[in-house]
Design a protein around this motif. Structure first.
Motif, mmCIF file in Angstrom:
data_model
loop_
_atom_site.group_PDB
_atom_site.id
_atom_site.type_symbol
_atom_site.label_atom_id
_atom_site.label_comp_id
_atom_site.label_asym_id
_atom_site.label_seq_id
_atom_site.Cartn_x
_atom_site.Cartn_y
_atom_site.Cartn_z
ATOM 1 N N MET A 224 0.845 -1.179 0.000
ATOM 2 C CA MET A 224 0.000 0.000 0.000
ATOM 3 C C MET A 224 0.886 1.235 0.000
ATOM 4 S SD MET A 224 -2.821 1.207 2.732
ATOM 5 C CE MET A 224 -3.570 2.781 2.569
ATOM 6 N N ILE A 225 0.481 2.199 -0.776
ATOM 7 C CA ILE A 225 1.148 3.497 -0.819
ATOM 8 C C ILE A 225 0.183 4.536 -0.257
ATOM 9 C CG2 ILE A 225 2.119 5.302 -2.304
ATOM 10 C CD1 ILE A 225 3.867 2.914 -2.560
ATOM 11 N N ARG A 226 0.666 5.307 0.704
ATOM 12 C CA ARG A 226 -0.119 6.427 1.224
ATOM 13 C C ARG A 226 0.667 7.698 0.978
ATOM 14 N NH1 ARG A 226 -1.239 6.524 6.942
ATOM 15 N NH2 ARG A 226 -3.170 7.600 6.492
ATOM 16 N N ILE A 227 -0.051 8.743 0.675
ATOM 17 C CA ILE A 227 0.543 10.064 0.572
ATOM 18 C C ILE A 227 -0.213 10.948 1.551
ATOM 19 C CG2 ILE A 227 0.943 12.085 -0.890
ATOM 20 C CD1 ILE A 227 1.073 10.135 -3.288
ATOM 21 N N ILE A 228 0.527 11.517 2.473
ATOM 22 C CA ILE A 228 -0.058 12.472 3.406
ATOM 23 C C ILE A 228 0.461 13.835 2.982
ATOM 24 C CG2 ILE A 228 -0.255 13.229 5.800
ATOM 25 C CD1 ILE A 228 0.284 10.312 6.623
ATOM 26 N N ALA A 229 -0.461 14.728 2.654
ATOM 27 C CA ALA A 229 -0.087 16.037 2.130
ATOM 28 C C ALA A 229 -0.788 17.138 2.914
ATOM 29 C CB ALA A 229 -0.452 16.135 0.652
ATOM 30 N N VAL A 230 -0.041 18.186 3.180
ATOM 31 C CA VAL A 230 -0.619 19.357 3.842
ATOM 32 C C VAL A 230 -1.320 20.202 2.787
ATOM 33 C CG1 VAL A 230 -0.105 21.480 5.102
ATOM 34 C CG2 VAL A 230 1.114 19.371 5.670
ATOM 35 N N GLY A 231 -2.568 20.541 3.043
ATOM 36 C CA GLY A 231 -3.331 21.402 2.150
ATOM 37 C C GLY A 231 -4.113 20.623 1.104
#
Length: 158
Positions: free
Chosen positions: A1-8
């Protein structure tokens, strides 16, 4: 699994469409989750102390979304640069021998807080150039997709 946590949030329709396109392309290869956390309003003073406070608050929001078993790769101006081939190999090694849960973190416009630096397992620099954190999301997704194409000997990479 790939997660991307991004601000905004992504505000530009063109970028949102590209994120959707790469999300669709990645479906056959991996589960993908994109998590957005709220950005913090920067005070008008823009002092070092106020910037650190903004980064710390954004960092707390990022860290609240990370699980203990995740391998965290922070996108960072001072991270390691690598070719697409090396990136593909690194992802394959991590997902085969370490963990199947990879999380990429894209901090806000002021960069990551010290709390995020302490939690990350690796730091990745996409380029010598600077991109908006919104464009970085698209560039990262394209490189993840490219990594899967390289791993599967697909001509997309050429």
């Amino acid at each position: 699994m790939i997660r991307i946590i991004a601000v905004g949030k992504l505000k530009e329709k063109a970028l949102s469409m590209l994120v959707e396109e790469y999300t669709k392309r990645l479906r056959p290869f991996t589960k993908l989750e994109i998590v957005e956390v709220a950005d913090e309003s920067a005070p008008m003073s823009n002092s070092d102390a106020s910037n650190a406070m903004v980064k710390e608050k954004e960092g707390e929001r990022i860290l609240a979304k990370i699980k203990d078993n995740e391998y965290v790769i922070l996108l960072d101006l001072w991270g390691e640069m690598m070719s697409s081939e090396a990136f593909a190999k690194k992802l394959e090694q991590l997902q085969t021998y370490s963990t199947s849960n990879l999380t990429f973190v894209i901090a806000g416009s002021l960069g990551p807080g010290e709390n995020v630096y302490r939690r990350c397992n690796a730091r990745l620099k996409l380029s010598e150039m600077t991109f908006t954190h919104q464009m970085t999301r698209v560039i990262l997704l394209e490189q993840v997709y490219r990594a899967y194409m390289i791993r599967n000997h697909n001509p997309y990479h050429k």
